[in-house]
Write a protein that holds these residues in place. Structure first.
Motif, PDB file in Angstrom:
ATOM      1  N   VAL A  62       7.292  17.525  -9.715  1.00 33.66           N
ATOM      2  CA  VAL A  62       5.995  17.914  -8.748  1.00 33.66           C
ATOM      3  C   VAL A  62       5.839  16.292  -8.167  1.00 33.66           C
ATOM      4  CG1 VAL A  62       3.604  18.110  -8.667  1.00 33.66           C
ATOM      5  CG2 VAL A  62       5.167  19.666 -10.422  1.00 33.66           C
ATOM      6  N   LEU A  63       5.731  16.404  -6.824  1.00 33.04           N
ATOM      7  CA  LEU A  63       5.455  15.226  -6.208  1.00 33.04           C
ATOM      8  C   LEU A  63       4.031  15.321  -6.071  1.00 33.04           C
ATOM      9  CD1 LEU A  63       7.245  13.748  -3.002  1.00 33.04           C
ATOM     10  CD2 LEU A  63       4.974  13.582  -3.310  1.00 33.04           C
ATOM     11  N   ALA A  64       3.415  14.221  -6.387  1.00 33.24           N
ATOM     12  CA  ALA A  64       1.630  14.224  -6.157  1.00 33.24           C
ATOM     13  C   ALA A  64       1.625  13.105  -5.375  1.00 33.24           C
ATOM     14  CB  ALA A  64       1.048  13.890  -7.539  1.00 33.24           C
ATOM     15  N   GLY A  65       1.327  13.310  -4.048  1.00 31.23           N
ATOM     16  CA  GLY A  65       1.056  12.256  -2.898  1.00 31.23           C
ATOM     17  C   GLY A  65       0.733  12.840  -1.768  1.00 31.23           C
ATOM     18  N   ALA A  66       0.738  11.789  -0.652  1.00 32.61           N
ATOM     19  CA  ALA A  66       0.259  12.458   0.692  1.00 32.61           C
ATOM     20  C   ALA A  66       0.884  11.610   1.610  1.00 32.61           C
ATOM     21  CB  ALA A  66      -1.247  12.372   0.599  1.00 32.61           C
ATOM     22  N   GLY A  67       1.192  12.101   2.921  1.00 39.79           N
ATOM     23  CA  GLY A  67       1.454  11.319   3.967  1.00 39.79           C
ATOM     24  C   GLY A  67       2.946  11.499   4.285  1.00 39.79           C
ATOM     25  N   GLY A  68       3.601  10.485   5.165  1.00 35.28           N
ATOM     26  CA  GLY A  68       4.813  10.751   5.625  1.00 35.28           C
ATOM     27  C   GLY A  68       5.864  10.820   4.423  1.00 35.28           C
ATOM     28  N   ALA A  69       5.913  10.083   3.383  1.00 33.55           N
ATOM     29  CA  ALA A  69       6.630  10.101   2.317  1.00 33.55           C
ATOM     30  C   ALA A  69       6.942  11.282   1.603  1.00 33.55           C
ATOM     31  CB  ALA A  69       6.318   8.926   1.310  1.00 33.55           C
ATOM     32  N   ALA A  70       5.700  12.306   1.418  1.00 30.31           N
ATOM     33  CA  ALA A  70       5.910  13.392   0.771  1.00 30.31           C
ATOM     34  C   ALA A  70       6.530  14.256   1.608  1.00 30.31           C
ATOM     35  CB  ALA A  70       4.447  13.823   0.433  1.00 30.31           C
ATOM     36  N   GLU A  76       8.577  -0.773  -1.572  1.00 31.30           N
ATOM     37  CA  GLU A  76       8.850  -1.860  -0.598  1.00 31.30           C
ATOM     38  C   GLU A  76       7.464  -2.311  -0.159  1.00 31.30           C
ATOM     39  OE1 GLU A  76      12.156   1.146  -0.741  1.00 31.30           O
ATOM     40  OE2 GLU A  76      10.023   1.423  -0.243  1.00 31.30           O
ATOM     41  N   PRO A  77       7.115  -3.573  -0.107  1.00 29.90           N
ATOM     42  CA  PRO A  77       5.784  -4.093   0.316  1.00 29.90           C
ATOM     43  C   PRO A  77       5.816  -4.227   1.846  1.00 29.90           C
ATOM     44  CG  PRO A  77       7.375  -5.891  -0.537  1.00 29.90           C
ATOM     45  CD  PRO A  77       8.046  -4.591  -0.722  1.00 29.90           C
ATOM     46  N   ASP A  78       6.994  -4.290   2.426  1.00 33.70           N
ATOM     47  CA  ASP A  78       6.986  -4.219   3.999  1.00 33.70           C
ATOM     48  C   ASP A  78       7.260  -3.071   4.493  1.00 33.70           C
ATOM     49  OD1 ASP A  78       9.436  -4.240   3.091  1.00 33.70           O
ATOM     50  OD2 ASP A  78      10.296  -5.907   4.238  1.00 33.70           O
ATOM     51  N   VAL A  79       6.968  -1.892   4.089  1.00 32.03           N
ATOM     52  CA  VAL A  79       7.235  -0.811   4.523  1.00 32.03           C
ATOM     53  C   VAL A  79       6.116   0.299   4.261  1.00 32.03           C
ATOM     54  CG1 VAL A  79       8.763   1.400   4.571  1.00 32.03           C
ATOM     55  CG2 VAL A  79       9.724  -0.790   4.371  1.00 32.03           C
ATOM     56  N   ASP A  80       5.277   1.050   5.144  1.00 29.73           N
ATOM     57  CA  ASP A  80       4.432   2.144   4.897  1.00 29.73           C
ATOM     58  C   ASP A  80       5.129   3.377   4.935  1.00 29.73           C
ATOM     59  OD1 ASP A  80       5.095   2.683   7.423  1.00 29.73           O
ATOM     60  OD2 ASP A  80       3.144   2.084   8.359  1.00 29.73           O
ATOM     61  N   GLY A  81       3.918   4.318   4.672  1.00 28.26           N
ATOM     62  CA  GLY A  81       4.508   5.521   4.378  1.00 28.26           C
ATOM     63  C   GLY A  81       5.177   6.450   5.601  1.00 28.26           C
ATOM     64  N   ARG A  82       4.234   5.993   6.605  1.00 30.37           N
ATOM     65  CA  ARG A  82       4.678   6.686   7.825  1.00 30.37           C
ATOM     66  C   ARG A  82       6.317   6.461   8.100  1.00 30.37           C
ATOM     67  NH1 ARG A  82       1.408   9.322  10.689  1.00 30.37           N
ATOM     68  NH2 ARG A  82      -0.302   8.155  10.005  1.00 30.37           N
ATOM     69  N   TYR A  83       6.596   5.100   8.044  1.00 22.86           N
ATOM     70  CA  TYR A  83       8.044   4.677   8.392  1.00 22.86           C
ATOM     71  C   TYR A  83       8.780   4.644   7.147  1.00 22.86           C
ATOM     72  CZ  TYR A  83       7.338   3.580  13.222  1.00 22.86           C
ATOM     73  OH  TYR A  83       7.327   3.516  14.815  1.00 22.86           O
ATOM     74  N   GLY A  84       8.397   5.056   6.008  1.00 23.63           N
ATOM     75  CA  GLY A  84       9.258   5.108   4.803  1.00 23.63           C
ATOM     76  C   GLY A  84      10.174   6.048   4.385  1.00 23.63           C
ATOM     77  N   ALA A  85      10.683   6.970   5.324  1.00 22.19           N
ATOM     78  CA  ALA A  85      11.558   7.964   4.924  1.00 22.19           C
ATOM     79  C   ALA A  85      12.711   7.643   4.048  1.00 22.19           C
ATOM     80  CB  ALA A  85      11.810   8.816   6.301  1.00 22.19           C
ATOM     81  N   LEU A  86      13.169   6.479   4.376  1.00 25.44           N
ATOM     82  CA  LEU A  86      14.463   6.110   3.572  1.00 25.44           C
ATOM     83  C   LEU A  86      14.068   4.916   2.574  1.00 25.44           C
ATOM     84  CD1 LEU A  86      16.679   5.799   6.500  1.00 25.44           C
ATOM     85  CD2 LEU A  86      16.738   7.634   5.064  1.00 25.44           C
ATOM     86  N   GLY A  87      12.888   4.906   2.171  1.00 24.20           N
ATOM     87  CA  GLY A  87      12.258   3.904   1.168  1.00 24.20           C
ATOM     88  C   GLY A  87      11.921   4.763  -0.145  1.00 24.20           C
ATOM     89  N   ALA A  88      11.573   3.890  -1.148  1.00 16.79           N
ATOM     90  CA  ALA A  88      11.526   4.484  -2.455  1.00 16.79           C
ATOM     91  C   ALA A  88      10.301   5.646  -2.599  1.00 16.79           C
ATOM     92  CB  ALA A  88      10.956   3.067  -3.280  1.00 16.79           C
ATOM     93  N   ARG A  89       9.245   5.342  -1.507  1.00 14.18           N
ATOM     94  CA  ARG A  89       8.328   6.526  -1.792  1.00 14.18           C
ATOM     95  C   ARG A  89       8.763   7.862  -1.456  1.00 14.18           C
ATOM     96  NH1 ARG A  89       6.410   2.042   0.666  1.00 14.18           N
ATOM     97  NH2 ARG A  89       4.394   1.013  -0.033  1.00 14.18           N
ATOM     98  N   ALA A  90       9.999   7.920  -0.763  1.00  9.86           N
ATOM     99  CA  ALA A  90      10.264   9.397  -0.451  1.00  9.86           C
ATOM    100  C   ALA A  90      11.586   9.679  -1.259  1.00  9.86           C
ATOM    101  CB  ALA A  90      10.640   9.382   1.205  1.00  9.86           C
ATOM    102  N   LEU A  91      12.223   8.728  -1.428  1.00 10.82           N
ATOM    103  CA  LEU A  91      13.754   8.790  -2.303  1.00 10.82           C
ATOM    104  C   LEU A  91      13.482   9.079  -3.650  1.00 10.82           C
ATOM    105  CD1 LEU A  91      15.898   5.766  -0.484  1.00 10.82           C
ATOM    106  CD2 LEU A  91      15.812   8.312   0.039  1.00 10.82           C
ATOM    107  N   VAL A  92      12.428   8.180  -4.347  1.00 11.27           N
ATOM    108  CA  VAL A  92      12.589   8.657  -5.850  1.00 11.27           C
ATOM    109  C   VAL A  92      12.446  10.080  -5.993  1.00 11.27           C
ATOM    110  CG1 VAL A  92      11.047   8.168  -7.730  1.00 11.27           C
ATOM    111  CG2 VAL A  92      11.693   6.361  -6.343  1.00 11.27           C
ATOM    112  N   PRO A  93      11.183  10.833  -5.475  1.00 15.91           N
ATOM    113  CA  PRO A  93      11.058  12.172  -5.919  1.00 15.91           C
ATOM    114  C   PRO A  93      12.303  12.911  -5.454  1.00 15.91           C
ATOM    115  CG  PRO A  93       9.494  11.642  -4.160  1.00 15.91           C
ATOM    116  CD  PRO A  93       9.999  10.171  -4.660  1.00 15.91           C
ATOM    117  N   ALA A  94      12.995  12.627  -4.315  1.00 14.40           N
ATOM    118  CA  ALA A  94      14.039  13.434  -3.782  1.00 14.40           C
ATOM    119  C   ALA A  94      15.159  13.101  -4.841  1.00 14.40           C
ATOM    120  CB  ALA A  94      14.433  13.215  -2.407  1.00 14.40           C
ATOM    121  N   ALA A  95      15.461  11.950  -5.311  1.00 10.98           N
ATOM    122  CA  ALA A  95      16.396  11.795  -6.249  1.00 10.98           C
ATOM    123  C   ALA A  95      16.563  12.506  -7.408  1.00 10.98           C
ATOM    124  CB  ALA A  95      16.760  10.305  -6.359  1.00 10.98           C
ATOM    125  N   LEU A  96      15.072  12.647  -7.948  1.00 19.45           N
ATOM    126  CA  LEU A  96      14.544  13.005  -9.319  1.00 19.45           C
ATOM    127  C   LEU A  96      14.871  14.592  -9.165  1.00 19.45           C
ATOM    128  CD1 LEU A  96      11.134  11.448 -10.152  1.00 19.45           C
ATOM    129  CD2 LEU A  96      13.375  11.343 -11.417  1.00 19.45           C
TER     130      LEU A  96
END
Length: 558
Positions: free
Chosen positions: A90-98, A201-221
């Motif tokens: 279950v991904l609990a979040g909001a924004g571009g990463a979700a 990543e401290p230098d990436v926001d959710g809107r531009y973070g499709a290839l960052g940890a915010r999106a990759l972690v739930p996808a990899a899980l």
């Protein structure tokens, strides 16, 4: 005329008059040295006022490589979860990463056979959340992404649900994987609770973070091969410095020339790309990054190239997501066709939108107007006499069966006596050259029929108006984090139609003085207050019975 720009696994095909319009912008970008400057992370590309924030938001340019490190690529958590039989994520979040994680999962497993289930919860709807809670909690692990009101509430709700299911101690703590920046309040809370923490990543926001940890972690899980996504993005990364044969620069020139000219609505349709859910992610990027300072490009996601609203009109630019640049069939005459794998598409659009923002003169990384709705929501939840349940008791201007129509003022309905007449008033309220946004604060699964209102309203708009108005659709509160910035910061030519529904089974939020149903209504009312304060026509349909009300609306528009 046709131009095909192919490199790095991506093809961008530009046809017709749009080619001449975009070539002028492209020449300017090349002469200004933009490809090299952007690839070198030059924070001054968007002007001196944007430089400070841009310097902290350009990490997305390196994610195809930096996301491969063990700290960011969560092979460990994914393997551990499946070893423990936790195959429901279950991904609990909001924004571009979700939205990105959902697109990854739906695309990767579009033919089925997924090793785990991914359930994206970026909502406060108690019916939708209750449906997920009713699933097998003993197989469930929760990925908490970000510090939104949605993520915080859901983390609390699932913590209580796990405890009530008999989990405690280390077992309860290990049911959460938290993605947050080191030092943030969420990271500290995760440490205190013993949750697994993956640094964002401290230098990436959710809107531009499709290839960052915010999106990759739930996808990899959930079993997505994120390394393959990064491989595809890396192939495109290698060509982004080029002034020519650079598909991302070409697409950026198209977007910019459209927004600068008369075609300030970007209609996006999928035509066999296989990228399920990607159009929704592109929508949040285009709308949120460009819609500010009274400027922008309105993304309009339609169901197919045959759907109402895809027709070419004076203020629309069409983009087709295809499987190859010479895709035959319906829609081939559209201005732009984009083809390529998902990982590269994420990077392509991020780069193109950043380029378009430079041409438009807006900062692609700030969100100056999104806080208004959050502040309005918080005010409703704090006020003893202004909570959402109190506000909702205001009498509707019209009641038809299971549907209440709230127009904000009695004369706003212009004497409409039936639901069909009221909906005609809504369509007539759209400003010339504007758009209608349908915003459904409902259950994405149980009330899925609500999405069918978009094509029905678009078809009726095409018949009722001399100049058809594009109709967009968004689930609330998801849209607040996606195109909500455009609604408040873009051109003031929108009209808004909210749909809320009766709550028959609410969900308390532990540690908070409100339930999910109260939070959801406060979010809806808070945003409604803001758009009305900006002078926009805004209506609300409240469904006393969700299924019956949606059936009535469908019949009224048929």
């Amino acid at each position: 005329m046709t131009s095909v720009v192919t490199a790095g696994g991506i093809s961008v095909t530009i046809r017709g008059p749009v080619l001449d319009e975009s070539e002028t912008v492209l020449d300017r970008l090349v002469s200004d040295g933009v490809p090299g400057s952007l690839a070198s992370r030059n924070a001054k590309l968007w002007g001196p006022d944007a430089a400070a924030l841009a310097a902290r938001r350009l990490g997305w340019l390196e994610l195809p490589e930096t996301s491969r490190s063990p700290a960011d690529l969560p092979a460990g958590p994914a393997g551990e979860a499946r070893d423990r039989g936790l195959d429901r994520v279950v991904l609990a979040g909001a924004g571009g990463a979700a939205v990105a994680a959902e697109a990854m999962y739906r695309t990767h497993f579009r033919d089925g056979a997924a090793p785990a289930e991914l359930v994206v919860l970026d909502t406060t709807d108690p019916h939708e959340v209750s449906g997920v809670l009713a699933g097998d909690l003993h197989r469930t692990i929760v990925a908490v992404v970000g510090e939104s009101a949605e993520a915080d509430s859901l983390r609390r709700v699932f913590g209580r649900a796990f405890a009530e299911a008999g989990l405690d101690g280390a077992e309860l703590a290990h049911r959460f994987v938290v993605v947050a920046e080191d030092g943030s309040a969420l990271a500290e809370a995760a440490g205190e609770a013993g949750h697994r923490l993956v640094p964002a990543e401290p230098d990436v926001d959710g809107r531009y973070g499709a290839l960052g940890a915010r999106a990759l972690v739930p996808a990899a899980l959930a079993g997505v091969d994120v390394a393959a996504l990064l491989d595809d993005a890396s192939r495109l990364l290698a060509v982004l410095r080029q002034p020519y044969d650079n598909p991302a620069l070409a697409l950026g020139a198209v977007l910019a020339s459209s927004a600068l000219g008369t075609r300030d609505k970007l209609v996006i349709a999928d035509h066999g790309s296989g990228l399920h859910g990607f159009a929704g992610w592109a929508e949040q990027l285009v709308g949120g990054a460009l819609g500010k300072d009274g400027r922008g490009l309105l993304p309009v996601v339609v169901e197919s190239v045959d759907a109402p609203g895809f027709e070419l009109t004076a203020d629309l630019r069409r983009v087709i997501l295809g499987s190859r640049p010479d895709e035959p069939g319906a829609g081939r005459e559209a201005g732009v066709t984009v083809a390529g794998p998902l990982g590269a598409q994420f990077l392509l659009w991020e780069y193109a939108v950043a380029v378009a923002a430079r041409v438009l003169g807006v900062d692609p990384f700030d969100e100056p107007d999104t806080g208004q709705s959050a502040e309005s929501t918080a005010a409703l939840l704090r006020s003893e006499e202004g909570t959402a349940p109190t506000v909702v008791r205001r009498p509707p201007e019209l009641v038809s069966g299971a549907v209440e129509v709230h127009a904000g003022a009695e004369d706003a309905l212009r004497g409409a006596q039936t639901l069909t007449e009221a909906l005609e008033v809504v369509l007539e309220s759209v400003p010339e050259g504007g758009y209608l946004a349908v915003l459904a604060y409902l259950d994405r699964r149980g009330d899925a029929a609500a999405a069918g209102l978009r094509p029905l309203l678009a078809a009726r708009a095409a018949k009722a108006r001399r100049h058809p108005a594009p109709v967009t659709f968004g689930w609330g509160p998801r849209y607040l984090h996606t195109v909500g910035q455009y609604h408040k910061g873009g051109p003031r030519n929108g009209a808004f139609l909210q749909v809320t529904g009766a709550v028959t089974g609410d969900v308390p939020v532990p540690g908070r003085p409100y339930s999910l149903g109260e939070l959801q209504l406060a979010q809806a009312f808070g945003d409604l207050r803001v758009v009305r304060s900006l002078g926009a026509p805004a209506f609300r349909l409240h469904l006393r019975d969700r299924a019956e009300g949606l059936a009535q609306l469908t019949e009224a528009l048929a």
